[in-house]
Design an enzyme around this catalytic site. Sequence first.
Site, PDB file in Angstrom:
ATOM      1  N   LYS A  80       0.843  -1.198   0.000  1.00 33.13           N
ATOM      2  CA  LYS A  80       0.000   0.000   0.000  1.00 33.13           C
ATOM      3  C   LYS A  80       0.880   1.251   0.000  1.00 33.13           C
ATOM      4  CE  LYS A  80      -3.839   1.766   2.901  1.00 33.13           C
ATOM      5  NZ  LYS A  80      -4.613   1.438   4.134  1.00 33.13           N
ATOM      6  N   SER A  93      -9.436   1.501   3.883  1.00 32.49           N
ATOM      7  CA  SER A  93      -8.672   2.367   2.999  1.00 32.49           C
ATOM      8  C   SER A  93      -7.695   1.607   2.091  1.00 32.49           C
ATOM      9  CB  SER A  93      -7.874   3.371   3.833  1.00 32.49           C
ATOM     10  OG  SER A  93      -6.937   2.703   4.677  1.00 32.49           O
ATOM     11  N   SER A 122      -9.720  -1.318   7.710  1.00 39.50           N
ATOM     12  CA  SER A 122      -9.158  -1.005   6.395  1.00 39.50           C
ATOM     13  C   SER A 122      -8.404  -2.141   5.719  1.00 39.50           C
ATOM     14  CB  SER A 122      -8.249   0.220   6.489  1.00 39.50           C
ATOM     15  OG  SER A 122      -9.027   1.381   6.592  1.00 39.50           O
TER      16      SER A 122
END
Length: 590
Positions: free
Chosen positions: A165, A246, A270
């Site tokens: 990420k 997220s 997330s």
Amino acid sequence: MLTFASRVKPAPGKCGYDSLLPPRRGSNQLLPSAAALVASRLSKRGRNTLSGGAGRLLAMLFMVFHATSRIATASPGPSPAWVDPGVEELSVVELAREMDSGRLTSERVVQAYLARIESIDRNGPALRSVISTLPEALAVARQLDAERAAGSRRGPWHGIPIFIKDNIEAAGPVPTTAGSTALLGNVTDRDAPVVARLKAAGAIILGKTNLSQWANIRSNHSTSGWSSVGGLTRNPYALDRNCCGSSSGSGAAMAASLAAATIGTETDGSIICPSATNGVVGFKPTLGLVSRTWIIPISESQDTAGPMTRTVEDAALLLTAMAGSDPADPSTAEADARRTEYASGLTGDFLRGVRVGVLRDRVGNEARVAEVFSAALRDLESGGAELVDISDSHSGLEELGSAEHTVLMTELKAGLNAYLATTPPAVKTRTLSDLITFNRTHAERELRWFQQESFELSQSQNGLDDPAYRQALQTSRQLAGPEGIDRLLATHGVRFLVGPSNGPAWPSDLPRGDAYSGPSQSQLPAVAGYPHLTVPMGFVEALPVGLSFIGPKWADHDVLKAGYAYEMKSRKRQPPAYRALNPSPSPVVK
């Protein structure tokens, strides 16, 4: 690192997206060679002919254009004789077996994933799940192939490409942005300790995935999966639907087989929500098992990285490579002692005779989700589990939400200020206050779809010595752990808790924001710091939903074993179809 599981938004309408990434071929895409040339010239001229900040920003914009092109980052592409080895849906175990046999090489696998990124992420369905690829990926693959040819194999991750990420640092020329143009200059050229562990295990960092900007902490009215750097990530199962957040790009890239595995981060939901919404496995480990150093923070008390994969076995293998103590992260002091080989002991009959608590009061009001959940419970029972209904999981937890919010708002300011102080001089936003000012200055791009009221609230907090914060931290930990998960396990005599991880994905709607309606099981394990696993459990109108497994602190191995046993019994994972469910496709907003 947040998902907005507690919010219910207005009915969604059409949406669009914008991005700094190159458009599809056939439009005005900047050629890689031109991007490199302009970046070079702007980098030189910015100090002299442009205002310093503007010159550096433009240079970094072109560097991002350059970095996100497969041609630019992968050196020469496949030769005319190259044949796609067919990596779609292959697990890490299967890829390793093919490499060990000599039928595949790491170089060919990297080339195959880069080709898929070009055809699926940049073109075709245009998922926009990948922000950048690392230019050295092919060279590293060749090096690892040479090691293997010489008789050296580092383990199951030798030569396996993964994504991380884009709030996790990795050495190389690509910035770590958290999805914000404020951090386009954040090229630290350092590996987060979790990345260093992955590399030591033989994994190849293929690049960075898109995310909800600032891990969904800037505003309560955001659209998950949107960032000003990467645009809006699309759900591979239905292109008009949201990926949750997220770790949106990590979930979508995993579902679309753009890498063998991905890494997400979670503060509250997330990893779990985008994994379940994209039909993959996601695991949030016990807080303190995985280092957070050089991961852009939200909350010292709740942040963690974790695996996002297509199978539970792959998640277990990835956790083994990720876990370990880090002197710079005091929360990981016990990690080396707790760490184990998480893929060992995975069996289909692990749940036989095991009492499992069913969170009946957290199923939500969606009848179709409840129907899929009931089928999952039948699979658990057929696997030998003894199910125990629980209807009092909310009891006594009325203050948990407000206490958690106080903790997050206070720790965000402290954590971001500390992190930004370590970034390169090219990053001019050195504090949360600077970020707020930057967003106002660049409102057309940064604040176009939603504001920054959470940033502003965090900026107003009094700090980590504030008695109100300290009381909230104590309250939230007590309610989520001893009076939450621990109480439920002990009172009902069960080893695990299960419930639906999510509802079906909602249509993405940038002007209105997320329309998440639940259910969610994330808050208790997120605040307590306990392990939480989601495994695909089926579909609602062709949209994936997941089954959550929650256990006590440090029970990561057992939670993975439970999820594996269910996975072997249910086998609900199906590859995405890239359907456009909305009969009137949303316009692209330039």
